[in-house]
Design an enzyme around this catalytic site. Structure first.
Site, short mmCIF file in Angstrom:
data_model
loop_
_atom_site.label_atom_id
_atom_site.label_comp_id
_atom_site.label_asym_id
_atom_site.label_seq_id
_atom_site.Cartn_x
_atom_site.Cartn_y
_atom_site.Cartn_z
CG ASP A 165 -10.40 8.89 10.15
OD1 ASP A 165 -9.38 8.69 9.46
OD2 ASP A 165 -11.55 8.93 9.66
N GLY A 182 0.82 -1.19 0.00
CA GLY A 182 0.00 0.00 0.00
C GLY A 182 0.86 1.24 0.00
CE LYS A 202 1.02 2.72 8.98
NZ LYS A 202 0.10 3.60 9.76
#
Length: 978
Positions: A740, A622, A647
């Site tokens: 969120d 991703g 990440k």
């Protein structure tokens, strides 16, 4: 550093050791860089300082490659485009196999300015070759290509990656490789599409077929049965995207007299037969049959053997049973003219198990015999007896009876032979006298004395009597069915004294005489006799007064207990659902990393530092806000190797971007809960910063639900929701607001455990009493955000509860987009007008009621997360509570007009309708089934939808409910028009 020398060492000489193996199975190659055998003529842009071509002679053949290594320059954007690749019309999905080498960025040291370890694959469709014309805007990105292995000098590691280009529709296409700062060489590019080869499955032949694409994951192909085989429906099979045949439908079977041998049907051999169309093999001729010839449908019975009419042709032939044995008659009750006949089963049953018996009775007077007639009774019956005995009653005395018992089987009707046994017997008894009258001799409140007389007989005999009596109930006068049972006495004389009776009560009596053998005579007429009243009434009155006193005491006790309960504070139903504020007030344990003067100190305090050598990148899974996300392996000495998500921070970042990137790790590092994503550590002391978290195999929850639409039960879905709620309770207890919460920010592992992630928008609660956070700007996810957070930008745990209600809806709707295609403005307007999302299909009523509680306009009335966890636990402990389904309105939930598209005009084609409900992958299914107009769609039922190949339960329901909405002439797009 001499980059030209690096290129020669890394990318040219590697050909000496490379062997390229072409996949041959079920592939049609459109382009093969290695097999072309000449210069490729691929286009490079820009012409200078971009991709370069190299060549090398291997085994007498000249092989070409393309390479680039501009890691010393900034802002790289280099393109390499293939020649025009023509595409067969049926190949809408092609595979691109690449073999390449990528240089490890760490090997360049500080000289690298923009070094990356990935490059991009693009595609562009065209109807004709456009030559050297090149525009980047014509291309769409297919994938980011990341190596499994990176190479250092002298250590060549060839990577092989395959990507799919979907939904091709024009006559051909180009591929392009974009370099944005990597040191990479491409040795081989092969473009091919997959085929399902011609095959014979289940005795049906299917032609070679091009594999389907994304919009048609399963391509249905019709076939034909092989010779001497047939099928009730035309055989079909599905060709998958990977070129494999799956799910054959309409199996062919060999005809009668034929059996399957390999992929063909052959005649049955002599001595074998097959009676029906089936997939079974031929069977040998059964017992007592004649041998058959080739291709026989059955085997005939030998002489003297038979098959019953209901016997299948596969059954053995059977003979007739022999007669019953040991037939005998036993006197059961002479008094009622009853005999018991019994016998033993036949020695030979003829090979059958369906043996039954029938009994024939004749009565003989002198030399003449005649049937006994209907007066004689048989228990259980006179025919079709399965047991070896029967009771015969209502026989007359002084007559001779002949009983014949016949044994029968299912084939007895096919022969005139009878298997019988016969016995002769007679009954002799004397009739008892008749009772002529009954008289009262004496009575008292508790007893009666009676006597009776009998008719005079010429010859006195010893006689006994049977007396029956009962109370006469008052209901008998109203012809009620309530009647007490009789008391029966057998007496040796014609009088009786009965005691222990009830005072002032009428009793009914009748009596009959019994003969010497116990044979009864006729009953006398039923007569009434009464006991006398009780003289002492004081006892009765005392009992009544005592009972009244007891009732009064009980009433007083109950009243006092009721008043005592009313003095206590009552607990309403909401008290069981919501906890008190004192119970819910959390302890603030979370520390906001933004409060640190130096944010790097927060990272050091809350996150563990990991050395890059312990991390191995594997695949790009991703792309985040700050850079790419990899799947990889974390192997720290002394710890078990673990799969992780990595990440990365993209090159060229500012210090503020680096701090914002690492702040998420400072937040995650403070959490430790099974339903919160776990932080393994960070890399901050090296050039390329990274955040390392646990790896969640099934990815984001919204995508997982869409991919498994309809495949999970309500119980499983509620279990996933319970895990999310538990994670949010943990955050709420730490005085933390997520801001969120959405299914896209929930990750799912291989055990279907859900974990809250993505803390990019998360903020800590302030110390003010209401515990709100006011933001000065930034994007707000409208569809998931509470109205007070949208209007005033105030976020609380209560606003997270609203978001959790939306997540519940997403989960029960298998990833459906909340509020469908409504704009953000329409969503806010609808919520302010008290509209709430309707219940998804098959959503339990209890779950939907919890959603509505989460969506209370007044945030103080919403449940807390600990209340939500408690309620979900109760539902999971009582699965029956999930069986009651909430009302579902397909017109609102699917948001389809009755007969029109989004612009209000009628649907012109079936394809247009299917696209509107995101089911376009079934367009070919409808077409092949002959469903080509909307009028035909409106006539379809659930069974018709299943028959055309819609197998997934979620897809089946979606299409069925959409058709239901189409039949309603009210447009559902006017849901909010009041």
């Amino acid at each position: 550093m001499d980059y030209r020398r690096i290129k020669r060492i890394l990318f040219v000489n590697v050909f000496i050791n490379c062997i390229f193996i072409s996949l041959q199975n079920k592939e049609e190659v459109l382009l093969d860089m290695v097999e072309s055998g000449g210069e490729l003529g691929w286009l490079t842009w820009p012409d200078e300082d971009g991709w370069e071509i190299g060549q090398q002679a291997v085994n007498g053949s000249l092989l070409y490659n393309y390479f680039i290594c501009n890691v010393e320059a900034r802002e790289q954007d280099n393109w390499l485009r293939t020649t025009f690749i023509q595409r067969p019309p049926t190949a809408t999905r092609v595979f691109v196999e690449m073999r390449f080498v990528v240089r490890d960025c760490n090997s360049f040291g500080a000289d690298s300015l923009t070094c990356k370890e990935t490059f991009n694959l693009h595609a562009s469709e065209a109807d004709a070759d456009i030559g050297t014309s090149f525009r980047k805007g014509q291309f769409r990105k297919v994938a980011t290509i990341a190596p499994d292995e990176v190479s250092s000098i002298g250590d060549m590691r060839i990577n092989v990656e395959t990507r799919v280009v979907e939904n091709l529709a024009r006559k051909g296409f180009y591929l392009a490789f974009q370099d944005i700062g990597a040191c990479v060489a491409v040795y081989s590019v092969k473009v091919y599409y997959k085929m399902c080869p011609a095959t014979v499955k289940s005795l049906a032949g299917f032609p070679e077929t091009v594999a389907g694409g994304e919009n048609q994951a399963l391509r249905e192909v019709a076939g034909a049965c092989v010779e001497n085989a047939e099928s009730e429906e035309q055989p079909r099979i599905y060709c998958t995207m990977d070129g494999e045949w799956v799910v054959p439908v309409g199996q062919c079977q060999c005809r009668r007299g034929y059996e399957a041998v390999g992929s063909a049907c052959q005649e049955c051999k002599p001595g074998f037969f097959k009676a029906i169309v089936s997939s079974e093999a031929c069977e040998p001729c059964p017992k007592n049959t004649q041998p058959s010839g080739p291709g026989a449908l059955s085997c005939p019975c030998q002489e003297g053997f038979f098959r019953a009419l209901e016997d299948p042709l596969t059954a053995a032939c059977s003979g007739l049973p022999s007669p019953p044995r040991n037939l005998m008659a036993t006197t059961a009750q002479i008094a009622v003219g009853k005999l018991q006949l019994s016998w033993s089963p036949p020695l030979d049953t003829g090979g059958r198990t369906d043996i039954t018996y029938s009994v024939v009775c004749e009565r003989c007077d002198g030399s003449a015999c005649q049937p006994c007639g209907e007066k004689v009774r048989y228990e259980p019956s006179s025919t079709d007896l399965k047991g070896a005995s029967v009771a015969v009653s209502e026989l007359e005395p002084h007559l001779n009876y002949t009983f014949t018992v016949e044994a029968r089987s299912g084939v007895s009707c096919l022969s005139s032979h009878r298997a019988t046994s016969t016995i002769n017997t007679a009954l002799h008894y004397t009739d008892p006298p008749k009772v002529t009258g009954m008289h009262l001799v004496d009575n008292s409140p508790t007893s009666l004395s009676l006597s009776w007389s009998v008719s005079r007989r010429a010859k006195p005999i010893a006689t006994r009597y049977e007396l029956m009596y009962r109370k006469k109930e008052k209901d008998e006068e109203r012809r009620s069915e309530k009647v007490t049972t009789y008391t029966v006495l057998v007496l040796e004389k014609n009088s009786v004294h009965i005691s222990d009776l009830t005072p002032s009560t009428v009793y009914l009596f009748k009596v009959q005489a019994l003969g010497p053998e116990g044979h009864p005579g006729s009953h006398s007429v039923e007569q009434e006799f009464s006991t006398l009243p009780e003289g002492n009434t004081a006892v009765i009155l005392g009992a009544v007064l005592g009972g009244a006193a007891m009732l009064f005491i009980v009433a007083v006790v109950l009243l006092l207990r009721k008043r005592r309960r009313n003095t206590h504070t009552r607990q309403g139903p909401e008290d069981a659902y919501f906890s008190s504020p004192e119970q819910l007030k959390p302890l603030k344990t979370y520390v906001d990393p933004h409060t640190y003067e130096d944010p790097n100190m927060a990272v050091l305090k809350f996150a563990s530092e990991i050395h890059p050598s312990h991390i191995t990148k594997q695949k790009v899974i991703g792309a985040g806000e700050f850079g790419e996300v990899f799947r990889g392996i974390l192997k720290i000495p002394g710890r078990k190797e673990a799969a992780v998500a990595i990440k990365t921070l993209k090159p060229g970042y500012t210090e503020k971007q680096r701090q914002d990137f690492l702040s998420e790790a400072s937040i995650m590092g403070q959490f430790s809960h099974p339903n919160i994503i776990h932080l393994e550590g960070v890399v901050t002391k090296f050039k390329h910063a990274m955040i390392i978290t646990e790896y969640m195999e099934n990815g984001a929850l919204d995508r997982y639900l869409k991919d498994h639409d309809g495949e999970m039960s309500s119980f499983q879905l509620v279990g996933m929701l319970r895990g999310i709620a538990a994670g949010m309770k943990y955050l709420s207890d730490m005085s933390y607001v997520h801001r969120d919460l959405a299914a896209r920010n929930i990750l799912v592992n291989s055990n279907l455990e859900c974990k809250v992630s993505d803390f990019g928008l998360s903020r800590v609660l302030e110390d003010e009493p209401e515990g709100t956070y006011t933001t000065s700007g930034g994007k707000i996810p409208i569809r998931w955000t509470a109205p007070e957070a949208i209007a005033y930008r105030k976020f609380t745990s209560a606003s997270d509860v609203w978001s959790f209600g939306i997540v519940m809806w997403e989960v029960m709707a298998f990833g459906e987009r909340p509020y469908w295609d409504m704009s953000n403005h329409e969503v806010m307007k609808a919520i302010n007008e008290a509209f709430r999302l309707p219940a998804p299909m098959d959503c339990p009523s209890a779950v939907y009621q919890l959603m509505l509680q989460c969506w209370q306009q007044d945030r103080s009335k919403r449940p807390r997360f600990q209340d939500i966890v408690s309620l979900l636990d109760k539902l999971l402990k009582s699965p029956d509570s999930l069986k009651t389904i909430a009302d579902f309105d397909p017109r609102v939930s699917i948001r389809l007009p009755s007969t029109s598209g989004s612009d209000g005009s009628p649907f012109r084609t079936v394809t247009e309708w299917l696209e509107s409900i995101k089911m376009s992958q079934y367009s070919d299914n409808f077409s092949m089934a002959g469903i080509v107009s909307m009028e035909q769609v409106l006539q379809m039922k659930s069974e018709d939808i299943r028959n055309i190949g819609v197998r997934l339960p979620g897809h089946l329901k979606r299409i069925a409910y959409s058709i239901l909405g189409l039949k309603d002439q009210t447009s559902t797009l006017s849901v909010f028009a009041v």
